[in-house]
Design a protein around this motif. Structure first.
Motif, PDB file in Angstrom:
ATOM      1  N   GLN A   1       2.043   6.832  -6.856  1.00  0.00           N
ATOM      2  CA  GLN A   1       1.048   7.826  -7.264  1.00  0.00           C
ATOM      3  C   GLN A   1       1.526   9.243  -6.953  1.00  0.00           C
ATOM      4  OE1 GLN A   1      -2.853   6.899  -5.711  1.00  0.00           O
ATOM      5  NE2 GLN A   1      -2.761   4.779  -6.397  1.00  0.00           N
ATOM      6  N   SER A   2       2.223   9.425  -5.842  1.00  0.00           N
ATOM      7  CA  SER A   2       2.722  10.749  -5.476  1.00  0.00           C
ATOM      8  C   SER A   2       3.767  11.238  -6.477  1.00  0.00           C
ATOM      9  CB  SER A   2       3.328  10.725  -4.069  1.00  0.00           C
ATOM     10  OG  SER A   2       2.337  10.476  -3.096  1.00  0.00           O
TER      11      SER A   2
ATOM     12  N   ARG B   1       1.942  12.223  -9.606  1.00  0.00           N
ATOM     13  CA  ARG B   1       1.246  13.496  -9.399  1.00  0.00           C
ATOM     14  C   ARG B   1       2.231  14.662  -9.397  1.00  0.00           C
ATOM     15  NH1 ARG B   1      -2.016  10.458  -5.714  1.00  0.00           N
ATOM     16  NH2 ARG B   1      -0.715  11.157  -3.968  1.00  0.00           N
TER      17      ARG B   1
ATOM     18  N   GLU C   1       2.389   1.831  -3.400  1.00  0.00           N
ATOM     19  CA  GLU C   1       1.410   2.360  -4.342  1.00  0.00           C
ATOM     20  C   GLU C   1       1.203   3.861  -4.107  1.00  0.00           C
ATOM     21  OE1 GLU C   1      -0.941   2.365  -7.588  1.00  0.00           O
ATOM     22  OE2 GLU C   1       0.238   0.666  -6.836  1.00  0.00           O
ATOM     23  N   GLN C   2       1.150   4.256  -2.836  1.00  0.00           N
ATOM     24  CA  GLN C   2       0.976   5.676  -2.520  1.00  0.00           C
ATOM     25  C   GLN C   2       2.163   6.502  -3.005  1.00  0.00           C
ATOM     26  OE1 GLN C   2      -1.983   6.955  -1.121  1.00  0.00           O
ATOM     27  NE2 GLN C   2      -2.497   4.865  -1.723  1.00  0.00           N
TER      28      GLN C   2
ATOM     29  N   PHE D   1       0.836  -1.199   0.000  1.00  0.00           N
ATOM     30  CA  PHE D   1       0.000   0.000   0.000  1.00  0.00           C
ATOM     31  C   PHE D   1       0.874   1.255   0.000  1.00  0.00           C
ATOM     32  CE2 PHE D   1      -1.953   3.397   2.537  1.00  0.00           C
ATOM     33  CZ  PHE D   1      -3.081   3.658   1.777  1.00  0.00           C
ATOM     34  N   VAL D   2       1.926   1.267   0.827  1.00  0.00           N
ATOM     35  CA  VAL D   2       2.831   2.401   0.877  1.00  0.00           C
ATOM     36  C   VAL D   2       3.499   2.617  -0.477  1.00  0.00           C
ATOM     37  CG1 VAL D   2       5.012   3.227   1.863  1.00  0.00           C
ATOM     38  CG2 VAL D   2       3.260   2.259   3.356  1.00  0.00           C
TER      39      VAL D   2
ATOM     40  N   TRP E   1       7.294   8.545   4.523  1.00  0.00           N
ATOM     41  CA  TRP E   1       7.117   7.094   4.530  1.00  0.00           C
ATOM     42  C   TRP E   1       8.396   6.341   4.920  1.00  0.00           C
ATOM     43  CZ3 TRP E   1       2.145   5.834   3.765  1.00  0.00           C
ATOM     44  CH2 TRP E   1       1.352   6.699   3.005  1.00  0.00           C
TER      45      TRP E   1
END
Length: 304
Positions: free
Chosen positions: A50-51, A54, A46-47, A43-44, A243
């Motif tokens: 995406q960051s 972005r 993936e975040q 999950f981390v 993170w």
């Protein structure tokens, strides 16, 4: 079998059964804990992916805004460009963004006029560099903000003199879309007298109200490019920081320009000396595709 021996045998069977059951339960618990930890790590990852994407999109939006400044004006002067960039305050919001500039598409026949215009802006010694009498088209950095010590020397640098940047600029014009270079070491990426790895992103700027539907029309309408130098270490570290520490383990991220791990150019290595291994329980890979420029992201965890 006498009663004592029978009792001992029964006790032994019960003990062995208990040990086996405890081991099985412990193994199952360990598997569940590891699986949950791996899911959290995925999950981390993936975040973070995406960051990063972005962040690239945010830079693209800034450059498109710069192109819109030209589209809304008959001509954009140096002060107007400075006002646009100052209003954004992008350097404070986007770590790794070194500036926002404009490079003019300049046929050789217009060089003298270009030199005169920039010199009249207060740069009497201005000249396109590196000098090359063989080329017929140039793309000098005409505006760059903030006009700091680390950016000032890039004024007049001919981006067409570097094959990698010229290729990205031509792609941006051909597609009317943002184009990102691979890893570069340019004067544009200098900071405190030290060259660092970076990349350049370009957006084409077309003549106001000119048709741009076809390849030939876009080529004819092109007046230059908005661009930004990006320092990958600063860009990625700014995203990783929240993170970085996860449950007593350290997140490791490696990024390569290209999907073939053996031949792809390294862009970022979060933990020098440690290599993400596909055999690791926590290994994750992701791909960022930014208008055809593909980055391979490989994640792993290392104990602190």
């Amino acid at each position: 079998m006498n009663r004592r021996a029978h009792s001992l045998l029964t006790a032994g069977v019960v003990l062995c059964t208990g040990v086996l059951l405890s081991s099985f339960v412990g193994w199952g618990f360990k598997q569940r804990v590891e699986s949950e930890a791996a899911d959290r790590f995925a999950f981390v990852c993936e975040q973070i992916t995406q960051s990063i994407h972005r962040r690239l999109e945010a830079v693209e939006l800034i450059l498109r805004g710069g192109a819109a400044v030209f589209a809304a004006s008959e001509s954009v002067d140096r002060q107007e460009w400075k006002s646009y960039v100052d209003t954004l305050q992008a350097m404070n919001e986007l770590p790794g963004l070194r500036g926002v500039g404009f490079a003019e598409h300049l046929p050789v026949k217009l060089i003298d006029r270009h030199h005169a215009t920039v010199r009249a802006d207060g740069f009497p010694d201005y000249a396109i560099h590196p000098a090359d009498e063989a080329r017929t088209v140039f793309a000098p950095v005409t505006y760059i903000e903030p006009f700091s010590a680390s950016n000032r020397h890039s004024l007049g640098f001919d981006l067409f003199s570097v094959p990698e940047t010229r290729s990205a600029m031509e792609k941006a014009c051909d597609t009317s879309d943002a184009a990102l270079t691979g890893r570069l070491r340019l004067p544009l990426a200098d900071t405190e007298g030290k060259k660092r790895n970076g990349a350049l992103m370009f957006i084409p700027v077309y003549r106001k109200d000119a048709p741009k539907e076809t390849f030939d029309e876009r080529s004819q309408a092109l007046i230059g490019w908005t661009f930004s130098p990006l320092l990958q270490d600063d860009l990625i570290n700014g995203i990783l920081e929240p993170w970085d520490q996860q449950e007593g383990a350290t997140l490791d991220l490696e990024i390569r320009d290209g999907l073939d791990r053996a031949s792809a150019t390294p862009l970022f290595d979060g933990k020098t000396g440690h290599t993400a291994s596909a055999d690791s329980l926590f290994y994750q890979s992701r791909i960022i595709d930014f208008n055809g420029r593909q980055w391979l992201l490989e994640f792993d965890r290392t104990t602190t």
